[in-house]
Every structure is written in C-alpha cells, then in structure tokens.
Design an enzyme around this catalytic site. Sequence first.
Site, PDB file in Angstrom:
ATOM      1  N   CYS A 134     -36.626 -31.478   8.712  1.00 61.41           N
ATOM      2  CA  CYS A 134     -35.720 -32.625   8.828  1.00 61.41           C
ATOM      3  C   CYS A 134     -34.257 -32.189   8.952  1.00 61.41           C
ATOM      4  O   CYS A 134     -33.432 -32.944   9.474  1.00 61.41           O
ATOM      5  CB  CYS A 134     -35.882 -33.537   7.620  1.00 61.41           C
TER       6      CYS A 134
ATOM      7  N   ASN B  83     -46.911 -32.737   2.789  1.00 59.89           N
ATOM      8  CA  ASN B  83     -46.894 -32.217   1.424  1.00 59.89           C
ATOM      9  C   ASN B  83     -47.980 -32.851   0.564  1.00 59.89           C
ATOM     10  O   ASN B  83     -48.667 -32.174  -0.201  1.00 59.89           O
ATOM     11  CB  ASN B  83     -45.522 -32.463   0.791  1.00 59.89           C
TER      12      ASN B  83
END
Length: 399
Positions: free
Chosen positions: A49, A308
């Site tokens: 990101c 994740n």
Amino acid sequence: MSAESPPLRIVIIGAVAAGTSAAAKARRNDETAEIVLYDRDRHISYSGCGLPYYIGGQVQDFGSLVPRDAGFFRKKYNVEVRVRHEVLSVDAGRKRLRVRNLEDGSEFEDRYDILVLATGAASVVPPIPGADRPHVFALRNPSDALAIRKYMDDRHPASAVVVGSGFIGMEMTESFVRAGLSVTVVEKLPRVCPFLDPDMSPYLADHLEKQGVALRTGRIATEILDSAVRLDDGSEVPGELVLLAVGIRPETSLARAMGIEMGTTGAIRVDERMRTSLPDVFACGDCAESVSIVDGRPVYRPLGSTANKMGRIAGDAMTGGSLAHRGIAGTGIFQVLDMAVAAAGLSEKEARDSGYDVVVSHNIKPDKPEYFGGREMVIKTLADRRTGRLLGVQIVGYE
C-alpha cells in the site's frame, strides 16, 4: 505430535503478506515444525500500500516499506526464507517440489508434509502495441516501485498517462501529480473508478478535474508512442511515462499444473480453513478465492488485510488450530489528492443481481461542524427492503 515423530515440514510458496502470516502463526502453534518459504523476488513481507507514496516522494525511506528480511524471520520465528528461488513444479502425489535458484540457475528437489500456496497475483498487461517500451510500467512489488522512481529521477518526465482508474491507478495519479507531472487518466468504462457506483463516481471525477487531472473515460488506449498514448478515437494524450493499472489476476499457474480446483472467480477455491482440493495443500492471499459475508457468493478482492487474515487462518489450520474464514466485506479505502473513497459490502448492481429488493439512501452532510472546517461527505447505503438488512455502503469525502 509424539516425541518420536519427525517434525512437520511446511513449505510455503510466496513470502509477502499471506505467506509470512501463515509461517508466523504455524510457528506459534508448533515450535518443532520445519518451515521454509520460497519467493522469486528479493523483497518479502513488504507494504504494498505504501509503494505509490514512495514513488511520489511522500515516503522518503524505501526501507520503511520493506522492514523485514530473511534474517528477521530466521531470528524471530526460526523460519527459513529463501529469496530469489522459484518453485518450478510440484508433484503432489510424492509431496516433492522442484526449485530453481534464480541467482545461479541451479535446481534442486525439496519435500513437504504441508504445502501452502501464497503465490499472490500478477499485474494484467494489456496487449497494447508499445507496452514493452522502457517508459511503460506496472506497479505490483517493490522492484516495480524502484524502477518507476529511478526512471522519474533519471528522465524527469513532464507528463504521465495512467491507464485504468482502480485503486493503484488512483493512488498513482496522486503520486504523479504531487511529483509535478501533468496527468491524464484513461478509463475504458464510462466513469472513473469502477469501484464506485455510477451515482458516486461523479463526485470523484469532479474533484480530480478540479485538481488538474485530465480524464478520458469511455476510451481505450490502442498504442503507446515515445511520448504519447493513442486512444481509440484517434486522439493522442501526452505521456512521457505510462502506468498500466488495468487490474491484477491471481497467480495460479502452479496450482493449475498441480490439478487444483479453481473457483468461479478464477482464483484457487478454498474452504473456510484455506484447504484446497488436494490433501495437505493450502492456499491463501491474492491467489485464493474468498466469500462475501453479505450474500455468501464467491468474490475475489485481493487486499493486504484479507491476505494477512487468510495466511493466519492457514497457518493455524495446518497445525491443529480452530480458526476459520468467515468471509469478507470487501472493504476498500484509498485517498487521491486529499479526497477519500471507501466502500464495503455489495455495490448496488451486485445487490440487485443477488435478488435483493434494494432500497438506497444518500446522506450528504459535512464530515464535522462547518465552524470546524467541515466539508461535504456523501454516504450511500444499500439495504434489503424486506428485512432492513444493510447490504453495502460507499463514502466519498475528505476525512
């Protein structure tokens, strides 16, 4: 596991968000397991990101985006990470895999008791003439970010064309503008940012144009020239740097070669424990299919937060834990030139396609009292008329 049993050997292919999360959780559950990760890249466990903001100069320290290396995982988790190693093939019947060291070209065989596919996704490169020119890039990993930043530092381009207006396209539009480039966004759909519903997208489009970004919606890039991009209407837009951001696709070539079942989205089908159709083979992250918590349909929303979670569940499941994947809301948030865009749940079209009797609410209010500098925030919510159940929400605003 009894004292006489040999340690469980876990091999994980891919060492970014999902792969490293799986390794960390497996280690917490099983202190004796042998855990090995293979990754083709040099960089692992990175902050994808943050890559656009390094390119645009908002993030100065590249190392802050790649804070963990193989040594970190060896010291903290007793996990072996082998970068620049590509798994060429897997023999699921024998539980053997063929690996190539990309540094010296040597090959060797490894074995596993449990295999985890965390192979991620790859940028879609459309078959546009000129897409192989040196000033044309895609952004998927730190190596891509370094290459774009180096090109900007060396060549000092004055203009950029961003082909595609999804998450990466919008964040890179901001990065290029903040770096001083004149930016044109080319989007084949009739509106900018397909992530948003048609009645929400105009707020973003108006904001971008006020910030000096040229929008060419409903247009297709047909050829990339030395310093321009030709569109399907014959016009040309200036682009000394071109970013192809038309989307990504799950990297499933290895899984397909193994005979693993794919889902309807084209990603690897997994159950709530991240198990694939082959015994002792798990998949997680951007290569795996998820499910919507709203209506239970299969979805493919490759985001770091989902990767994740999937990795943690896989690591837990393979070592005797009880975690299960309940699905995702598909939440996505990004910022472009101070405007924030967010969505969760179903879009209006998805909700109607799923058979809901949809009721829509638009709430337009300042994001805080106007005497504190509040600015307009547009909130669109979708609900099922019959049950009152919330189905989705989209927000465009500044805070």
